[in-house]
Design a protein around this motif. Structure first.
Motif, PDB file in Angstrom:
ATOM      1  N   TRP A 184       0.834  -1.215   0.000  1.00 33.79           N
ATOM      2  CA  TRP A 184       0.000   0.000   0.000  1.00 33.79           C
ATOM      3  C   TRP A 184       0.866   1.261   0.000  1.00 33.79           C
ATOM      4  O   TRP A 184       0.594   2.209  -0.724  1.00 33.79           O
ATOM      5  N   LEU A 193      -8.766  -2.126  -4.134  1.00 30.52           N
ATOM      6  CA  LEU A 193      -9.117  -1.407  -2.910  1.00 30.52           C
ATOM      7  C   LEU A 193      -8.084  -0.324  -2.611  1.00 30.52           C
ATOM      8  O   LEU A 193      -8.420   0.815  -2.249  1.00 30.52           O
ATOM      9  N   CYS A 194      -6.821  -0.693  -2.791  1.00 26.46           N
ATOM     10  CA  CYS A 194      -5.722   0.239  -2.538  1.00 26.46           C
ATOM     11  C   CYS A 194      -5.846   1.457  -3.455  1.00 26.46           C
ATOM     12  O   CYS A 194      -5.744   2.609  -3.010  1.00 26.46           O
ATOM     13  N   ALA A 237      -9.275   8.223  -3.594  1.00 26.47           N
ATOM     14  CA  ALA A 237     -10.204   8.953  -2.713  1.00 26.47           C
ATOM     15  C   ALA A 237      -9.460  10.044  -1.956  1.00 26.47           C
ATOM     16  O   ALA A 237      -9.965  11.167  -1.813  1.00 26.47           O
ATOM     17  N   LEU A 238      -8.248   9.731  -1.494  1.00 26.73           N
ATOM     18  CA  LEU A 238      -7.449  10.713  -0.761  1.00 26.73           C
ATOM     19  C   LEU A 238      -7.220  11.953  -1.629  1.00 26.73           C
ATOM     20  O   LEU A 238      -7.388  13.091  -1.174  1.00 26.73           O
ATOM     21  N   CYS A 277      -8.667   3.741  -2.445  1.00 26.84           N
ATOM     22  CA  CYS A 277      -8.340   4.547  -1.261  1.00 26.84           C
ATOM     23  C   CYS A 277      -7.410   5.698  -1.625  1.00 26.84           C
ATOM     24  O   CYS A 277      -7.612   6.835  -1.187  1.00 26.84           O
ATOM     25  N   VAL A 278      -6.369   5.386  -2.410  1.00 26.67           N
ATOM     26  CA  VAL A 278      -5.404   6.429  -2.800  1.00 26.67           C
ATOM     27  C   VAL A 278      -6.113   7.501  -3.632  1.00 26.67           C
ATOM     28  O   VAL A 278      -5.919   8.701  -3.414  1.00 26.67           O
TER      29      VAL A 278
END
Lengths: 299, 622
Positions: free
Chosen positions: B290, B351-352, B358-359, B355-356
């Motif tokens: 990640w 998923l990773c 989304a950040l 998330c990245v």
């Protein structure tokens, strides 16, 4: 001396040892044989407490060797790949061993200098030949006065004279102090000369575990000839291998010698001859029964 | 059958010291060249007691004395724990009758001795020089703090060794643990500086205090030795010597004691069959995947996007591609196989990436209101605004004036956001305004905006702020310009003597006071600067050493002028001598006082003799 019960070990999902049971009696010279990848070195590393078992237990005189310095003081381990620091000479390594093993016998070290006279103790070990490096490790390990010697491919790289010399020292220790030896090797001829117990490891399980004499009396080569057609032996005997050469049949049979002889006599052969098998032959025929046989490949 | 064992095995410590002494020797040599040699040099070249003291302190406070321990600590830890990266040595050492606690403690102690001994020896060798300089009371604190720094980095290096199965991985972990937070923030800042309204300057702000989880950055930035160089007697100066950053250092040491225990716990749990693998623990693997997917993905996407004007959708696509590539690349390295595309891995990768992404969507949309944040004036020690001149204000009232301009800009966010990248629109020139707020806790908040020069509602209050005579004077001549002894200069290719230089300085100050020069943005008549000439004055001044360099924004940029950093000056020149300063400015045809002086000095006959700026530029180009 060593009792292994239901031992399992796997690496990244690959099962190397599976529910393995093994027993090395005190004072025995136990030869561990098996094909490449059978799990011998892993088993050795588990016995020496390097690896932690996934399941099952290993007991050396009733104690678990993993993270147990007191147990480890009682055995010496000679791995197939030797460890030493590049700057170390024999004297340095001796001091290291002496600092780690409280029972290190300095007098014996001096005494064995005669045996290992070809080794310059002031020369860095890295400059010594492979065989000489092995000699150094044997020398120091013997001086630790271990109750148990664990040897992984021990005499690989040693010349025949030194092999004999080292085995002679080890066996005299076995005879005098009751030292136990667990040795893994592919050199079955040599093991046959020194071992009194043998375990055959295959696919992570101990296929056979016997004293060498039991093993040899339990498997035999039979040459037999009949006036007429030979009977089907598979119904009568536990045949591991069968070969026909003219009217002479050659059988490798497992079983009690007397029982086999009696069953064979009942088939009225013209003649029978029962020959003992070497350890190497036993290994090859047993492995053949376990789907690990010599294939006839024509190129 | 477990015997009672001691904490460590002396034979292992002895053997390690005997085997790895070259590590100590190398570090010893480095320290000798950093400490006793330059200290001895001071006494050879100077007999001024106070000057010697200043120089000794400057040597003891050099940042190299904190940076080198980073490498020395790695050297000590990696040599003593190197056996963990070789199956042969790892297996054999763990088959010896030593339990893991003893092994860890013995190797830990020997590594620490290997690097601490040179530090102590260097202190002992240096002690006579330090005592001779009258700074005996500095020796022990210096040694203790140096050892503390060494210990902190050493513990991190040991933890890296314990967590890794491969030497290279241990090195990567060590670098990561020392720099992680800083690097992560740097990546986010790089993104924000390209996308966030007014955040273009955010990347340039390097306040080390923010990177508390990156010890190498934090300690080298925060910890150090300082003194009041304005003290006039040796005794007063010696008393003024003190360490800053001691409390964080002590906290770090305490935390590192716990990390040592954690490393021991992990060492006991370490599976030796992981030798030669990147990580020795399964829990590290997803973390590595990640973190690298985030780091490499963001860095690569930013690197490509920073070549042009950042388009967020394109950035997002690049981010997803590079994050996926780096995720699977790490997995290949971890598994040592190209066959890694299993359902579970693919789901984790997806998923990773989500998330990245989304950040960055959150950052892009300014969900946390970062761009609207203006600090409360009560929180600030100083505020700075840079446009035509550097405005630095420390009074609350003045700070509020700067903040008012900032608030005006935020009110016009909707109109100004299209200029965020600095690109021209409709041929209207843009003015870049940089706001820097220094908080009392030492942290800095920085914002920068491109403003079209015809946006009167912002430009007018800005001009009002800028056209303060003392401010412009400070900007050109420095804040302690009254102490400057002007000794030379040049104008129109003519050299000036000290008397004329001094006279021009005074006259120009009068022109500033009388408002004869307009420092304005936007509303200037187009040919305002056309009839002006360039002047350079040089002089000497005693440094303003009382200025804390981290409190005054932009101070570093004014090294050539009277704003300079004592540490920088002294490490370069050895002693705090008087400094040469240089002022450069334009004299326009409106500068009646200056023109009068120039006429009296025979440099010009009329104001018309001032070269048009265009012509001068042509001469320079020619």
């Amino acid at each position: 001396m060593i009792k292994i019960n239901k031992l399992s070990k796997s690496f990244d999902g690959h099962v190397v040892l599976n529910d393995l049971d093994m027993h090395v009696p005190k004072g025995a010279v136990y030869g561990l044989v098996g094909p490449n990848g059978a799990g011998k070195s892993t088993l050795m590393r588990l016995v020496t407490g390097i690896y932690r078992p996934d399941n099952g237990s290993i007991k050396i005189d009733g104690s678990d060797p993993y993270e147990n310095a007191a147990v480890k003081e009682r055995f010496a381990y000679i791995p197939d790949e030797l460890f030493y620091h590049v700057q170390d000479n024999t004297e340095d390594l001796k001091k290291y061993y002496a600092g780690l093993y409280p029972g290190f016998d300095h007098a014996l070290y001096e005494k064995l200098k005669e045996v290992f006279s070809s080794i310059d103790t002031k020369q860095p070990i890295r400059r010594l030949s492979k065989g000489m490096k092995k000699q150094v490790i044997f020398w120091l390990s013997i001086c630790c006065r271990p109750e148990l010697m664990i040897l992984d491919e021990p005499v690989d790289g040693l010349d025949p004279v030194m092999r004999r010399q080292i085995w002679s020292i080890l066996l005299s220790d076995v005879a005098e102090s009751g030292m136990t030896v667990l040795v893994s090797s592919h050199n079955l001829r040599e093991l046959e000369d020194v071992c009194d117990h043998v375990g055959i490891l295959h696919k992570g399980k101990l296929m056979i575990e016997h004293s060498l004499s039991d093993l040899q009396s339990n498997i035999m080569k039979i040459q037999v000839a009949y006036a007429n057609d030979a009977p089907d032996f598979h119904g009568i005997l536990d045949v591991l291998h069968e070969k026909t050469s003219g009217r002479v049949k050659e059988l490798i049979v497992r079983g009690d010698q007397e029982t086999v002889r009696r069953k064979l006599t009942a088939t009225n052969p013209l003649f029978t001859d029962m020959l003992p098998l070497t350890l190497e032959e036993i290994f090859i025929y047993e492995m053949g029964g376990a789907d690990y046989e010599i294939k006839d490949i024509f190129i | 059958m477990r015997s009672k064992t001691s904490l460590f095995k002396p034979v292992i410590i002895k053997t390690n010291l005997k085997r790895f002494w070259p590590v100590s020797l190398i570090y010893m040599i480095v320290l000798i060249f950093l400490l006793p040699v330059p200290l001895a040099d001071i006494f050879r070249h100077s007999d001024d007691g106070l000057g010697i003291m200043h120089s000794v302190i400057s040597i003891l406070s050099t940042s190299q004395l904190i940076i080198f321990p980073v490498f020395a600590a790695a050297g000590g830890a990696f040599t003593c724990f190197f056996y963990l990266f070789s199956a042969r040595s790892s297996n054999m050492i763990h088959a010896f009758p030593v339990d893991r606690k003893q092994l860890f403690a013995s190797n830990f102690i020997s590594g620490l001795i290997l690097i601490a001994a040179p530090q102590v020896i260097a202190a002992i060798i240096s002690a006579p020089f330090i005592m001779e300089a009258g700074l005996a009371r500095c020796i022990l604190p210096w040694l203790l703090t140096s050892l503390a720094c060494l210990f902190i980095f050493y513990v991190i290096a040991v933890l890296s060794c314990v967590l890794a199965g491969h030497a290279l991985a241990a090195l990567v972990f060590y670098a990561f643990f020392n720099l992680a937070e800083g690097l992560m923030i740097l990546l986010c800042r790089a993104f924000l500086s390209l996308t966030g309204f007014g955040l273009s300057g955010i990347l340039a702000v390097g306040n080390m205090r923010q990177y508390i989880l990156s010890p190498a950055m934090f300690i080298t930035g925060v910890f150090g030795l300082s003194a009041d160089y304005n003290q006039e007697t040796m005794q007063e100066f010696a008393r003024s010597v003190h360490y800053h950053g001691i409390i964080p250092l002590v906290i770090y040491v305490i935390v590192c004691c716990f990390i040592t225990l954690l490393a021991l716990y992990l060492y006991k749990k370490r599976r030796l069959e992981t030798v030669q693998e990147m990580s020795a623990f399964a829990f590290m693997r997803p973390l590595m995947r990640w973190i690298i997917a985030f780091g490499v993905g963001t860095a690569a996407a930013l690197a490509i996007e920073s070549m042009g004007i950042l388009s967020f959708p394109r950035f997002l696509v690049l981010l997803i591609i590079f994050a996926l590539l780096s995720f699977f690349a790490v997995e290949m390295v971890l598994k040592k196989s190209f066959r890694i595309f299993r359902k579970r891995t693919v789901i984790e990768a997806a998923l990773c990436v989500v998330c990245v992404s989304a950040l960055f969507i959150i950052l892009r949309n300014d969900t946390f209101g970062i761009t609207n944040r203006i600090p409360d004036p009560d929180e600030l020690s100083a505020a700075g605004l840079t446009s035509n001149v550097l405005i630095v204000k420390e009074d609350k009232e003045d700070i509020e004036k700067i903040e008012d301009v900032h608030k005006l800009i935020l009110e016009h966010k909707a109109e100004l956001i299209e200029y965020n990248s600095g690109a021209f629109h409709d041929g209207i020139p843009l003015e870049y305004l940089a706001f820097t707020y220094c908080r009392k806790d030492g942290s800095i908040l920085s914002r920068g905006y491109y403003i079209p020069v015809d946006m009167i509602e912002i430009i007018e209050p800005l001009n009002e702020l800028e056209n303060d005579a003392s401010l412009v004077s400070d900007y050109i001549f420095g804040i302690n310009s009254d102490d400057i002894k002007w000794d030379s200069g040049n104008i129109l290719e003519q050299s000036l003597d000290a008397e004329t230089a001094e006279a021009i300085y005074i006259a120009y100050r009068e022109d500033l006071e009388d408002g004869n020069i307009r420092w304005q943005t936007g509303s200037l008549e187009p040919d305002y600067w056309d009839r002006s000439c360039y002047v350079t004055l040089t002089g000497m001044v005693s440094p303003r050493l009382d200025l804390p360099q981290d409190k005054i924004p932009g101070m570093r940029a004014y090294y050539a002028g009277p704003y300079f950093s004592p540490a920088t000056t002294w490490s370069m020149y050895g002693t705090p001598a008087r400094e040469q300063v240089m002022a450069q400015f334009y004299v326009t045809t409106n500068c009646t006082h200056t023109i009068e002086v120039l006429k009296e000095a025979g440099i010009i006959e009329t104001a018309e003799d001032l070269l048009p700026r265009m012509d001068e530029d042509a001469i320079i180009v020619g």
